[in-house]
Write a protein that holds these residues in place. Structure first.
Motif, PDB file in Angstrom:
ATOM      1  N   LEU A  47      -8.336   1.419   7.351  1.00 32.24           N
ATOM      2  CA  LEU A  47      -7.081   2.191   6.686  1.00 32.24           C
ATOM      3  C   LEU A  47      -7.289   3.630   7.777  1.00 32.24           C
ATOM      4  O   LEU A  47      -8.193   4.159   8.135  1.00 32.24           O
ATOM      5  N   ASP A  48      -6.052   3.615   8.623  1.00 31.38           N
ATOM      6  CA  ASP A  48      -5.803   4.643   9.621  1.00 31.38           C
ATOM      7  C   ASP A  48      -6.716   4.379  10.713  1.00 31.38           C
ATOM      8  O   ASP A  48      -7.463   5.243  11.344  1.00 31.38           O
TER       9      ASP A  48
ATOM     10  N   ILE B 120     -12.287   0.734   5.910  1.00 32.47           N
ATOM     11  CA  ILE B 120     -12.442   1.481   4.693  1.00 32.47           C
ATOM     12  C   ILE B 120     -13.861   1.404   3.950  1.00 32.47           C
ATOM     13  O   ILE B 120     -13.984   2.082   3.012  1.00 32.47           O
TER      14      ILE B 120
ATOM     15  N   ASN C 140       0.578   8.998   4.043  1.00 34.57           N
ATOM     16  CA  ASN C 140       0.870   8.362   5.388  1.00 34.57           C
ATOM     17  C   ASN C 140      -0.032   7.467   5.786  1.00 34.57           C
ATOM     18  O   ASN C 140       0.114   7.040   6.893  1.00 34.57           O
ATOM     19  N   GLU C 141      -1.055   7.192   4.935  1.00 34.55           N
ATOM     20  CA  GLU C 141      -2.110   6.104   5.481  1.00 34.55           C
ATOM     21  C   GLU C 141      -1.840   4.944   5.890  1.00 34.55           C
ATOM     22  O   GLU C 141      -0.640   4.354   4.574  1.00 34.55           O
TER      23      GLU C 141
ATOM     24  N   HIS D   2       0.690   4.438  -2.692  1.00 36.03           N
ATOM     25  CA  HIS D   2       0.159   5.724  -2.444  1.00 36.03           C
ATOM     26  C   HIS D   2       1.021   6.674  -2.001  1.00 36.03           C
ATOM     27  O   HIS D   2       1.794   6.244  -0.986  1.00 36.03           O
TER      28      HIS D   2
ATOM     29  N   TYR E 215       0.829  -1.099   0.036  1.00 35.28           N
ATOM     30  CA  TYR E 215      -0.010   0.332  -0.094  1.00 35.28           C
ATOM     31  C   TYR E 215       0.931   1.301  -0.181  1.00 35.28           C
ATOM     32  O   TYR E 215       0.649   2.352  -0.695  1.00 35.28           O
TER      33      TYR E 215
ATOM     34  N   GLN F 245      -9.168   5.214  -2.672  1.00 32.23           N
ATOM     35  CA  GLN F 245      -8.573   4.415  -1.561  1.00 32.23           C
ATOM     36  C   GLN F 245      -8.840   2.803  -1.797  1.00 32.23           C
ATOM     37  O   GLN F 245      -8.068   1.993  -1.484  1.00 32.23           O
TER      38      GLN F 245
ATOM     39  N   GLY G  28     -13.405   4.927   3.288  1.00 31.76           N
ATOM     40  CA  GLY G  28     -12.530   5.166   2.071  1.00 31.76           C
ATOM     41  C   GLY G  28     -13.051   5.697   0.944  1.00 31.76           C
ATOM     42  O   GLY G  28     -14.141   5.346   0.656  1.00 31.76           O
TER      43      GLY G  28
END
Length: 353
Positions: free
Chosen positions: A259-260, A264, A214-215, A211, A207, A272, A268
């Motif tokens: 995600l974070d 997601i 910073n996710e 990308h 990932y 994403q 998301g």
């Protein structure tokens, strides 16, 4: 693994087609409906003895034909599949029929990315389980055997629970099914839990490569199969009888995609989600390569759809890493795009349909 050539006879919209492939990147180009996805699906069929995009073998037969055949010539072996309406599907490895169809799985490790793969994020838990089951089955034949046996016994148990009104439940037979399902569930869910832990670093690495941000992606395995599962399972008999199906077990396991720290599925964006799925599939590629010692085939169907130019550029640069990847198949309805993206590469074969 390298697929050198493939012959399709009466397979979907390929009445009789022979393809020869390059050892690195093969771009399958053509308008929608000409058979790009069907060609990739035929390659998938040879690795898994089933379609990636359809559930019934008979639907893969060309209209008004009695059967389809697939024959793949690899560097190290040959695989052939034939299915005729009303008959049992046959598979041959180097000209010999294996004891079981499932013996084919793992012979040629393979990862496929499809346009509808975002359903793993958007839909229920079944698609997510299938993804990780497919991953485990390609290098762990005992896991595949346990999973197949579990599904068979589960189906039998559910049939028993659907007793007609007024008839008593055969509790002795129910206990027999319980005695089989409980240890199978504990084994299957235990290996899925282990998969969560060892697979996550592969996902996070891929990932990050796709990308520019910073996710951080994450996985969370959810299961009712724990230390006291046997007691919970038998205590749940009354509820199972009321609902007429098995309410606890490995068939209820799930993997949450985060995600974070957020689901997601809920938070998301479309980009994403697509990036997450591609990272998930590339992580599977790296994982299988490490676990099996074989280099998987990588199939990318309409991979550039819904990706912006920056993500496409990142993805192409990743795919052109000769040390990491070997044979790749990419389908694209926009011929000019693929030919422009790969114009500077020598080891590219364009297949126009």
């Amino acid at each position: 693994m390298i697929l050198k050539s493939l012959r399709l006879t009466s397979f979907k919209n390929h009445p009789d087609s022979i393809f020869e492939f390059g050892e690195r990147v093969n771009c399958v180009l053509g308008k929608n409906g000409v058979g790009k996805t069907n060609l990739l699906d035929a390659i998938y069929y040879l690795s898994f003895t089933k379609s990636a995009v359809g559930s019934q073998d008979r639907l893969a037969i060309t209209h008004n034909q009695p059967a389809f055949t697939l024959f793949g010539q690899y560097e190290e072996l040959t695989l052939a599949i034939q299915f005729e309406k009303g008959k049992v599907k046959t598979v041959k490895i180097n000209g010999q029929e294996p004891d079981r169809l499932s013996d084919v799985i793992g012979q040629v490790p393979l990862v496929i990315v499809l346009p509808d793969d975002t359903s793993m994020i958007k839909e229920g838990s079944e698609d997510r389980r299938k993804f990780f089951d497919g991953a485990l089955s390609q290098f762990d034949s005992e896991y595949l055997k346990s999973l197949m046996k579990y599904n068979k016994v589960l189906k039998q148990r559910n049939s028993l629970l659907k007793v007609e009104q007024g008839r008593s439940l055969n509790k002795k037979l129910l206990e027999t099914y319980d005695d089989q399902l409980i240890p199978l569930a504990q084994s299957i869910s235990g290996k899925r839990k282990e998969m969560e832990e060892v697979f996550l670093p592969f996902l996070q690495k891929n990932y990050a490569a796709l990308h520019e941000g910073n996710e951080v992606p994450n996985l969370k395995f959810k299961s009712h199969v724990g230390g006291d599962f046997a007691q919970q399972f038998t205590a749940n008999h009354p509820k199972d009888q009321i609902m007429q199906r098995t309410l606890l077990g490995s068939h209820k396991d799930d993997f949450e995609f985060l995600l974070d720290g957020e689901l997601i599925k809920k938070f998301g964006s479309q980009g994403q989600q697509k990036t997450f799925i591609i990272a998930l599939k590339l992580a599977l590629y790296d994982f299988l390569k490490e676990r099996t010692g074989k280099t998987p085939l990588l199939l990318l169907d309409d991979i550039f759809d819904k990706l912006d130019d920056s993500r496409i550029a990142l993805l192409v640069s990743i795919l052109l890493d000769n040390k990491r990847f070997q044979q790749i198949f990419i389908s694209d309805a926009r011929k000019d795009r693929s030919k422009e993206l790969f114009k500077s590469q020598k080891a590219i074969k364009f297949i126009d349909l």
